[in-house]
Design a protein around this motif. Structure first.
Motif, PDB file in Angstrom:
ATOM      1  N   TYR A   1      -3.083   7.709   5.428  1.00 12.55           N
ATOM      2  CA  TYR A   1      -2.988   8.775   4.430  1.00 12.55           C
ATOM      3  C   TYR A   1      -3.708  10.024   4.910  1.00 12.55           C
ATOM      4  CZ  TYR A   1      -1.526   5.006   1.352  1.00 12.55           C
ATOM      5  OH  TYR A   1      -0.856   3.944   0.803  1.00 12.55           O
TER       6      TYR A   1
ATOM      7  N   LEU B   1       0.664   9.932   1.751  1.00  9.42           N
ATOM      8  CA  LEU B   1       1.005   8.961   2.789  1.00  9.42           C
ATOM      9  C   LEU B   1       1.618   9.674   3.985  1.00  9.42           C
ATOM     10  CD1 LEU B   1       1.384   5.904   3.603  1.00  9.42           C
ATOM     11  CD2 LEU B   1       3.716   6.151   2.729  1.00  9.42           C
TER      12      LEU B   1
ATOM     13  N   VAL C   1      -3.915   1.926  -5.116  1.00 12.39           N
ATOM     14  CA  VAL C   1      -3.334   1.888  -3.772  1.00 12.39           C
ATOM     15  C   VAL C   1      -4.055   0.848  -2.913  1.00 12.39           C
ATOM     16  CG1 VAL C   1      -2.975   3.208  -1.644  1.00 12.39           C
ATOM     17  CG2 VAL C   1      -2.510   4.273  -3.853  1.00 12.39           C
TER      18      VAL C   1
ATOM     19  N   ASN D   1      -6.106   5.993  -9.165  1.00 16.14           N
ATOM     20  CA  ASN D   1      -4.926   5.885  -8.305  1.00 16.14           C
ATOM     21  C   ASN D   1      -5.293   5.341  -6.927  1.00 16.14           C
ATOM     22  OD1 ASN D   1      -3.325   6.880 -10.340  1.00 16.14           O
ATOM     23  ND2 ASN D   1      -3.252   8.960  -9.548  1.00 16.14           N
ATOM     24  N   ARG D   2      -6.409   5.804  -6.379  1.00 13.21           N
ATOM     25  CA  ARG D   2      -6.849   5.308  -5.077  1.00 13.21           C
ATOM     26  C   ARG D   2      -7.139   3.813  -5.132  1.00 13.21           C
ATOM     27  NH1 ARG D   2     -11.357   8.040  -1.597  1.00 13.21           N
ATOM     28  NH2 ARG D   2     -10.762   6.191  -0.404  1.00 13.21           N
TER      29      ARG D   2
ATOM     30  N   GLY E   1       1.372   4.036  -2.820  1.00 15.61           N
ATOM     31  CA  GLY E   1       0.844   5.321  -2.353  1.00 15.61           C
ATOM     32  C   GLY E   1       1.779   6.494  -2.603  1.00 15.61           C
TER      33      GLY E   1
ATOM     34  N   ASP F   1      -3.926  10.338  -2.309  1.00 18.78           N
ATOM     35  CA  ASP F   1      -3.797  10.963  -0.997  1.00 18.78           C
ATOM     36  C   ASP F   1      -2.363  10.821  -0.487  1.00 18.78           C
ATOM     37  OD1 ASP F   1      -6.561  11.492  -1.047  1.00 18.78           O
ATOM     38  OD2 ASP F   1      -6.988   9.472  -0.318  1.00 18.78           O
TER      39      ASP F   1
ATOM     40  N   HIS G   1       0.830  -1.210   0.000  1.00 19.93           N
ATOM     41  CA  HIS G   1       0.000   0.000   0.000  1.00 19.93           C
ATOM     42  C   HIS G   1       0.866   1.263   0.000  1.00 19.93           C
ATOM     43  CE1 HIS G   1      -3.839  -1.932   0.531  1.00 19.93           C
ATOM     44  NE2 HIS G   1      -3.531  -2.461   1.703  1.00 19.93           N
ATOM     45  N   ALA G   2       1.845   1.282   0.909  1.00 16.94           N
ATOM     46  CA  ALA G   2       2.657   2.486   1.097  1.00 16.94           C
ATOM     47  C   ALA G   2       3.484   2.817  -0.140  1.00 16.94           C
ATOM     48  CB  ALA G   2       3.563   2.312   2.312  1.00 16.94           C
TER      49      ALA G   2
END
Length: 308
Positions: free
Chosen positions: A158, A135, A177, A173-174, A127, A133, A123-124
């Motif tokens: 985030y 991080l 992620v 993009n979300r 992100g 959003d 995820h990170a």
């Protein structure tokens, strides 16, 4: 004319998506606040508030660490139980009373801890590599409470800005992620675990609902017709009744899963390095994730891994 006292109406809910929009209009319940679960410092302050003069000068770090994921009400209940135990023993409260009032914690096996770290770093990493959003940090827990119910073993946190121009690219993009945790597990282990789906706050469920709203709510799909429905149940009903909608949602999810997988494959070395660092330290800041990505691009990741 005499001044009359007014009435302030305050409401709280864990399910804001179920509130009738008519109640949220100006002149009704018009001011809205989202209260997230307290972080370490806030939990420490809440313990101090409810403890009053008890345990002054004593270090509460062990208690605070074991209360990860607790609400203020849960902390109040813990202090109340500890105070009751001390009263029954006819003595002042001790730190041991607080610890005894908390559920015991069970250590997470190393293999499960590593899988959680891989998932959260997935995820990170995505992100910080796509524009969504911002991080803040990523963390994992070394143990879980001996209680019934689902528990969060790790999370990537985030910051969602108050004002932003949210286009189809932003939501894509979300979704990427959200799916990156699953993608990371598949890359490292060949498959992902059941924690990725099955409840409303799970990655797959959130990604599925976002992809659905792109089609039916915000006009990012094949139609400009907008439906003002965003409750998970309503979205699920629409998908079940509209095969073409379900197919478009599936296409979006597959596309973003493949995209997240490509990004992580290109950063496989930094993925595994950061996962190990997360196991060792429990928390990594966004700046540390970004530094590792930069070093990887410069070809310096191997030397950093050896130094680590």
């Amino acid at each position: 004319m005499k001044k009359r006292e007014g009435i302030v109406v305050v409401g709280a809910t864990n399910f804001p998506e179920l509130i009738d929009p008519a109640l949220l209009r100006p002149g009704r319940l018009e001011r809205h606040f989202v209260l997230s679960l307290p972080d370490n410092q806030t939990r420490n302050d809440i313990f101090r508030f409810f403890l009053g003069t008890a345990l002054q000068g004593q270090d509460l770090r062990q208690v605070v660490a074991r209360s990860a994921g607790w609400s203020g009400a849960a902390i109040q209940s813990c202090v109340r139980d500890a105070r009751r135990a001390a009263r029954r023993a006819q003595r002042k409260m001790r730190l041991a009373d607080l610890l005894a009032a908390m559920p015991s914690r069970i250590p997470i096996p190393l293999d499960m801890l590593r899988a959680t770290a891989v998932h959260e770093i997935g995820h990170a990493l995505v992100g910080v590599l796509v524009e969504a959003d911002r991080l803040l940090y990523v963390s994992i827990q070394e143990s879980y409470a001996d209680i019934n119910g689902a528990q969060m073993l790790g999370n990537a946190v985030y910051e969602v800005g108050p004002i932003a121009r949210k286009t189809s690219t932003y939501f894509e993009n979300r979704i990427a992620v959200l799916l990156a945790g699953v993608a990371a597990e598949r890359i490292v282990y060949g498959d992902h675990s059941d924690g990725a789906g099955g409840h409303q706050s799970a990655d797959l469920n959130l990604a599925t609902d976002l992809a659905t709203m792109m089609e039916v709510k915000w006009g990012f799909g094949q139609s400009l017709i907008s439906v003002a429905a965003d409750h998970p149940h309503h979205l699920e009903v629409m998908r079940s009744r509209q095969p073409l909608l379900r197919k478009r949602v599936e296409t979006t999810l597959r596309t973003q899963m493949e995209r997240a997988s490509r990004i992580l494959e290109q950063n496989r070395e930094v993925l595994e390095f950061l996962a190990e660092q997360l196991i060792l330290r429990g928390r990594l800041e966004a700046s540390e994730i970004e530094e590792a990505v930069l070093l990887n691009r410069q070809g310096n990741m191997t030397s950093k891994a050896k130094a680590g």
